[in-house]
Design a protein around this motif. Structure first.
Motif, mmCIF file in Angstrom:
data_model
loop_
_atom_site.group_PDB
_atom_site.id
_atom_site.type_symbol
_atom_site.label_atom_id
_atom_site.label_comp_id
_atom_site.label_asym_id
_atom_site.label_seq_id
_atom_site.Cartn_x
_atom_site.Cartn_y
_atom_site.Cartn_z
ATOM 1 N N LYS A 106 -7.016 -1.642 3.419
ATOM 2 C CA LYS A 106 -8.448 -1.475 3.193
ATOM 3 C C LYS A 106 -8.901 -2.122 1.888
ATOM 4 O O LYS A 106 -10.083 -2.404 1.701
ATOM 5 C CB LYS A 106 -8.802 0.009 3.210
ATOM 6 C CG LYS A 106 -8.629 0.664 4.574
ATOM 7 C CD LYS A 106 -9.034 2.123 4.550
ATOM 8 C CE LYS A 106 -8.807 2.772 5.908
ATOM 9 N NZ LYS A 106 -9.560 2.119 6.991
ATOM 10 N N LEU A 107 -7.968 -2.341 0.944
ATOM 11 C CA LEU A 107 -8.318 -2.999 -0.310
ATOM 12 C C LEU A 107 -8.264 -4.518 -0.200
ATOM 13 O O LEU A 107 -8.747 -5.223 -1.095
ATOM 14 C CB LEU A 107 -7.371 -2.550 -1.425
ATOM 15 C CG LEU A 107 -7.509 -1.103 -1.901
ATOM 16 C CD1 LEU A 107 -6.368 -0.753 -2.859
ATOM 17 C CD2 LEU A 107 -8.847 -0.896 -2.591
ATOM 18 N N ASP A 108 -7.661 -5.030 0.861
ATOM 19 C CA ASP A 108 -7.461 -6.471 1.003
ATOM 20 C C ASP A 108 -8.802 -7.206 0.965
ATOM 21 O O ASP A 108 -9.740 -6.880 1.702
ATOM 22 C CB ASP A 108 -6.751 -6.756 2.328
ATOM 23 C CG ASP A 108 -6.314 -8.213 2.426
ATOM 24 O OD1 ASP A 108 -6.117 -8.841 1.370
ATOM 25 O OD2 ASP A 108 -6.181 -8.715 3.556
ATOM 26 N N GLY A 109 -8.901 -8.186 0.062
ATOM 27 C CA GLY A 109 -10.105 -8.997 -0.057
ATOM 28 C C GLY A 109 -11.171 -8.423 -0.971
ATOM 29 O O GLY A 109 -12.179 -9.084 -1.226
ATOM 30 N N TRP A 154 -8.286 -8.673 -4.669
ATOM 31 C CA TRP A 154 -7.078 -7.973 -4.225
ATOM 32 C C TRP A 154 -6.552 -8.663 -2.971
ATOM 33 O O TRP A 154 -7.291 -8.883 -2.012
ATOM 34 C CB TRP A 154 -7.416 -6.516 -3.926
ATOM 35 C CG TRP A 154 -6.219 -5.627 -3.678
ATOM 36 C CD1 TRP A 154 -5.405 -5.607 -2.594
ATOM 37 C CD2 TRP A 154 -5.732 -4.611 -4.558
ATOM 38 N NE1 TRP A 154 -4.436 -4.659 -2.732
ATOM 39 C CE2 TRP A 154 -4.608 -4.017 -3.927
ATOM 40 C CE3 TRP A 154 -6.121 -4.143 -5.792
ATOM 41 C CZ2 TRP A 154 -3.895 -2.972 -4.513
ATOM 42 C CZ3 TRP A 154 -5.409 -3.107 -6.380
ATOM 43 C CH2 TRP A 154 -4.309 -2.539 -5.749
ATOM 44 N N VAL A 155 -5.248 -9.029 -2.972
ATOM 45 C CA VAL A 155 -4.634 -9.705 -1.830
ATOM 46 C C VAL A 155 -3.474 -8.858 -1.335
ATOM 47 O O VAL A 155 -2.562 -8.522 -2.101
ATOM 48 C CB VAL A 155 -4.126 -11.117 -2.206
ATOM 49 C CG1 VAL A 155 -3.407 -11.746 -1.029
ATOM 50 C CG2 VAL A 155 -5.287 -11.990 -2.652
ATOM 51 N N CYS A 157 1.219 -5.762 -3.119
ATOM 52 C CA CYS A 157 -0.028 -6.504 -3.225
ATOM 53 C C CYS A 157 -0.078 -7.319 -4.515
ATOM 54 O O CYS A 157 0.697 -7.109 -5.439
ATOM 55 C CB CYS A 157 -1.216 -5.553 -3.157
ATOM 56 S SG CYS A 157 -1.309 -4.605 -1.612
ATOM 57 N N GLN A 158 -1.053 -8.236 -4.569
ATOM 58 C CA GLN A 158 -1.256 -9.092 -5.730
ATOM 59 C C GLN A 158 -2.752 -9.175 -6.036
ATOM 60 O O GLN A 158 -3.592 -8.923 -5.166
ATOM 61 C CB GLN A 158 -0.731 -10.515 -5.467
ATOM 62 C CG GLN A 158 0.762 -10.614 -5.229
ATOM 63 C CD GLN A 158 1.559 -10.602 -6.518
ATOM 64 O OE1 GLN A 158 1.016 -10.827 -7.588
ATOM 65 N NE2 GLN A 158 2.850 -10.349 -6.411
ATOM 66 N N VAL A 159 -3.062 -9.509 -7.287
ATOM 67 C CA VAL A 159 -4.440 -9.869 -7.626
ATOM 68 C C VAL A 159 -4.475 -11.370 -7.899
ATOM 69 O O VAL A 159 -3.508 -11.945 -8.409
ATOM 70 C CB VAL A 159 -4.960 -9.091 -8.857
ATOM 71 C CG1 VAL A 159 -5.244 -7.655 -8.505
ATOM 72 C CG2 VAL A 159 -4.000 -9.187 -10.021
ATOM 73 N N VAL A 160 -5.607 -11.996 -7.551
ATOM 74 C CA VAL A 160 -5.771 -13.433 -7.766
ATOM 75 C C VAL A 160 -7.111 -13.651 -8.450
ATOM 76 O O VAL A 160 -8.049 -12.858 -8.285
ATOM 77 C CB VAL A 160 -5.701 -14.217 -6.442
ATOM 78 C CG1 VAL A 160 -4.347 -14.072 -5.792
ATOM 79 C CG2 VAL A 160 -6.806 -13.767 -5.489
ATOM 80 N N HIS A 197 -5.066 -3.246 -11.100
ATOM 81 C CA HIS A 197 -4.208 -4.203 -10.408
ATOM 82 C C HIS A 197 -3.142 -3.426 -9.651
ATOM 83 O O HIS A 197 -2.915 -2.235 -9.916
ATOM 84 C CB HIS A 197 -3.553 -5.166 -11.413
ATOM 85 C CG HIS A 197 -2.821 -4.459 -12.519
ATOM 86 N ND1 HIS A 197 -1.602 -3.846 -12.338
ATOM 87 C CD2 HIS A 197 -3.156 -4.261 -13.824
ATOM 88 C CE1 HIS A 197 -1.200 -3.309 -13.469
ATOM 89 N NE2 HIS A 197 -2.124 -3.528 -14.392
ATOM 90 N N PRO A 198 -2.466 -4.053 -8.686
ATOM 91 C CA PRO A 198 -1.357 -3.388 -8.002
ATOM 92 C C PRO A 198 -0.218 -3.109 -8.985
ATOM 93 O O PRO A 198 -0.168 -3.701 -10.070
ATOM 94 C CB PRO A 198 -0.946 -4.416 -6.931
ATOM 95 C CG PRO A 198 -2.131 -5.328 -6.793
ATOM 96 C CD PRO A 198 -2.756 -5.383 -8.155
#
Length: 692
Positions: A641-644, A628-629, A686-689, A677-678
């Protein structure tokens, strides 16, 4: 029916059993006089009465009609791929007509209904006397078919059948090869469970509730009561008072008549009113209960009360891929194991064409054909064949987008390259999630334009209903059409007519649903195709990934959600507003939708579809982990809080019911759905990678 003929020995055997009497009645006599299958409602429940209960009938109808309506083909396996085995004897029986009196839809619909109601659906197999080739299939009455089992040797058993038809005098023992047997749920070798028998209490409660409501209107418009006289009255006077009262006030046609009481007589109501008995709540609960028994999403049998974005999308996909698919597999496996010879099974197999269930209107089909034609996976003759048209000369060529040249002669000098590979080669280099974000931003304006057209169409169509069925406010908003000058406004006596018309307008096959599908299908399919190219490039995947089928399912689910959501909001406004304020409240809601919803939809789909399409692409490319980015500096504390956070691709970042803490003490966000996913909320960027 061939072998199904009278057998004297079988008749004698059937008649040689113990006679039914008062002391030892047969089971069917006990069932008849005690009200069918045992249940707690006190209402007779059997396979016939159960089909008179609307929610159960609707569920059986949905599944059986869908199973019967899907094309069923016999295929022959090739070294690579397959082809339709049109010369196989079973092809026409399964696809066109199993006998001279029934079509394939009626036949498979009937056997599926039997399997649901009785736990077994069966057909008699008529074969050629000399060659043994199957020539006809005839449905058998499930209540007259008895499944037996006999031991064939050490560790070997064989199933056979006994058909007892007292009405027509048919008593026959049938071998396994003479019966096509489709089991119901929970097959134990002798047949599946009867849903009617398992759900007897639920169905009985529903029938009892309907009976209670009908008797309420039959006796009067309210529950019973009693008359009180200040003096002692004789028996004859009491009978006369009761007769006079019922003559004037019993029955729905006399509801609301004025009562005149003389000589100090008073009326006292007895019993509880319908709302105290939670009458309507019980009926609504029963619809949900039937959807559980039949494994159907509630909206499939007309319950749209809880149709929300967090559940209806997945429910729509689950119905086709799980609930309906299980019945299709039962049919396919029954055909393979019972109608095909052992030496044929490695070469031939049946399969339903599920695309028949997703066949849309003309505009939507043509838009999908255009995408397939331009991207090179459909030829002109492929399209004409699907539309039941004859082939044309030169119609077998496949084209690619570069000036629509034949797919085998790319001007870039790479005749074997696919369209996606060529696009990557011309673009050069791998890109990151920021390229996907740019694609989403470019498509958002197109999505907003399409949604604006949908909102305008809704305003026009609902406006016509408002002008027709609801009071016209003298100083109200005039954005909807009103009666012509000099024409007297038509005022409805209640909102019932408006709600009825609204239901038809927001049906899946209504004008709004058709237009929504026609606009969204080509738009979202092309959007997903662009995202797929970038997502594949992020992980260095070189093979083509086609998301057209996934995009179609995505559109079907989102159209169903939008229709259910819009209808539910408008219905709530009509039911909660005062009768003379309904029209203005509807106008206010559409004004808000026309001004705000297109941009909101564009932002939401720009984030959701791009992330969802990328995730589907990575699944096909073999990616197993996502991260999650979070973008920007003004994201909410939940996204921060979801970042990373990383998770397996089949595991949600946030499970349904999970809580994400905010910055303030006690501030929490509770997830209403599994979030793979967002976006996690409106406005989320946000994005998923992929983690590779």
């Amino acid at each position: 029916m061939g072998i199904l003929r009278s057998a004297t020995a079988a008749v004698a055997h059937a008649k040689s059993g113990p006679l039914s009497g008062i002391a030892t009645p047969e089971k069917w006599i006990v069932d008849w006089f005690t009200g069918g299958m045992e249940n707690s409602s006190g209402v007779r429940v059997d396979q016939e009465t159960a089909m008179m209960y609307a929610p159960y009938f609707a569920g059986v109808r949905v599944i059986s009609e869908d199973v019967g309506g899907l094309p069923l083909f016999m295929y022959e396996r090739l070294a690579r791929g397959k082809q339709r085995a049109t010369t196989h004897p079973l092809y026409t029986l399964l696809h066109d007509a199993p006998n001279d009196m029934m079509g394939a839809l009626s036949f498979r619909e009937a056997l599926t209904g039997h399997a649901m109601n009785w736990g077994r659906g069966a057909a008699y197999v008529v074969t050629h006397e000399r060659t043994g080739v199957i020539e006809e299939l005839w449905p058998l009455r499930p209540d007259r078919l008895h499944v037996k089992c006999r031991r064939m040797g050490k560790g070997r058993f064989e199933r056979w059948y006994q058909y007892l038809d007292d009405v027509n005098g048919i008593y026959a023992n049938l071998a396994p090869g003479e019966v096509l047997f489709v089991p119901g749920v929970g097959d134990n070798g002798f047949g599946g469970h009867s849903i009617v028998e398992l759900a007897a209490n639920s169905i009985g409660l529903g029938l009892a509730t309907e009976h209670y409501g009908a008797k309420t209107f039959d006796n009067s418009s309210a529950p019973g009561g009693f008359l009180t006289h200040p003096d002692v009255v004789s028996e004859e006077a009491r009978k006369r008072m009761r007769a006079d009262w019922e003559a004037y006030h019993r029955g729905i046609n006399r509801a609301g008549l004025m009562a005149i009481l003389e000589e100090g007589v008073t009326w006292t109501q007895a019993g509880l009113p319908n709302d105290a008995n939670q009458f309507l709540e019980t009926r609504k609960l029963q619809v949900t209960d039937m959807s559980r028994w039949l494994r159907l999403p509630p909206h499939m049998i007309g319950d749209l009360d809880r149709a929300t974005f967090s559940n209806i999308e997945q429910q729509q996909l689950d119905y086709v891929s799980m609930a309906l698919a299980s019945w299709l597999v039962r049919w396919e496996q029954a055909i393979v194991t019972q109608l095909l010879l052992p030496e044929e099974r490695a070469r031939f197999y049946p399969e339903h064409l599920v695309d028949g269930l997703l066949r849309g209107d003309t505009a939507a089909r043509y838009a999908a054909y255009a995408i397939g034609r331009q991207w090179g996976w459909l030829s002109a003759n492929d399209i004409r064949e699907r539309e039941n048209l004859n082939a044309i000369d030169g119609g077998d060529e496949y084209l690619v987008p570069l000036n629509m040249v034949p797919a085998g002669s790319s001007s870039a000098g790479a005749p074997e390259r696919s369209v996606v590979r060529l696009a990557r080669m011309l673009r050069g280099g791998r890109r990151s999630w920021r390229a996907r974000a740019n694609i989403a931003a470019a498509w958002e304006s197109k999505i907003a334009d399409a949604d604006q057209e949908i909102a305008d169409l809704e305003a026009e169509k609902v406006g016509e209903l408002v002008a027709k069925d609801l009071p016209v406010a003298e100083d109200g908003d005039r954005s909807f059409s009103h009666p012509a000058d000099g024409e007297r406004p038509r005022r409805v006596r209640s909102v019932a007519g408006f709600l009825q018309g609204l239901g038809r307008l927001y049906a899946e096959d209504g004008p709004i649903g058709e237009r929504m599908s026609a606009l969204w299908l080509p738009l979202f399919t092309a959007f997903a195709a662009d995202v797929a190219i970038e997502a594949a490039d992020e992980v260095g995947h070189e093979d083509d990934i086609d998301l057209s089928v996934w995009a179609r399912a995505y559109v079907v689910a989102h159209v169903a959600y939008r229709l259910a959501s819009s209808y539910g909001q408008l219905r709530k406004i009509a039911e909660d507003s005062e009768s003379d304020q309904v029209a203005q409240a509807i106008v206010d809601r559409f004004t808000k939708w026309q001004e705000e919803r297109p941009e909101q939809t564009a932002r939401w789909e720009g984030s959701q579809l791009s992330n969802a399409a990328a995730r589907e692409t990575w699944k096909a490319a073999g990616v197993t982990t996502l991260k999650w980015v979070t973008q920007g500096s003004k994201n909410c504390p939940y996204c921060t809080k979801l970042d990373g956070r990383t998770t397996e691709i089949e595991t949600p970042f946030i499970g349904k019911g999970d809580e994400v803490d905010g910055d303030e003490d006690g501030e929490q966000l509770v997830a209403k759905r599994n979030t793979f996913h967002p976006p996690v909320h409106p406005g989320c960027n946000c994005q998923v990678v992929p983690v590779v």
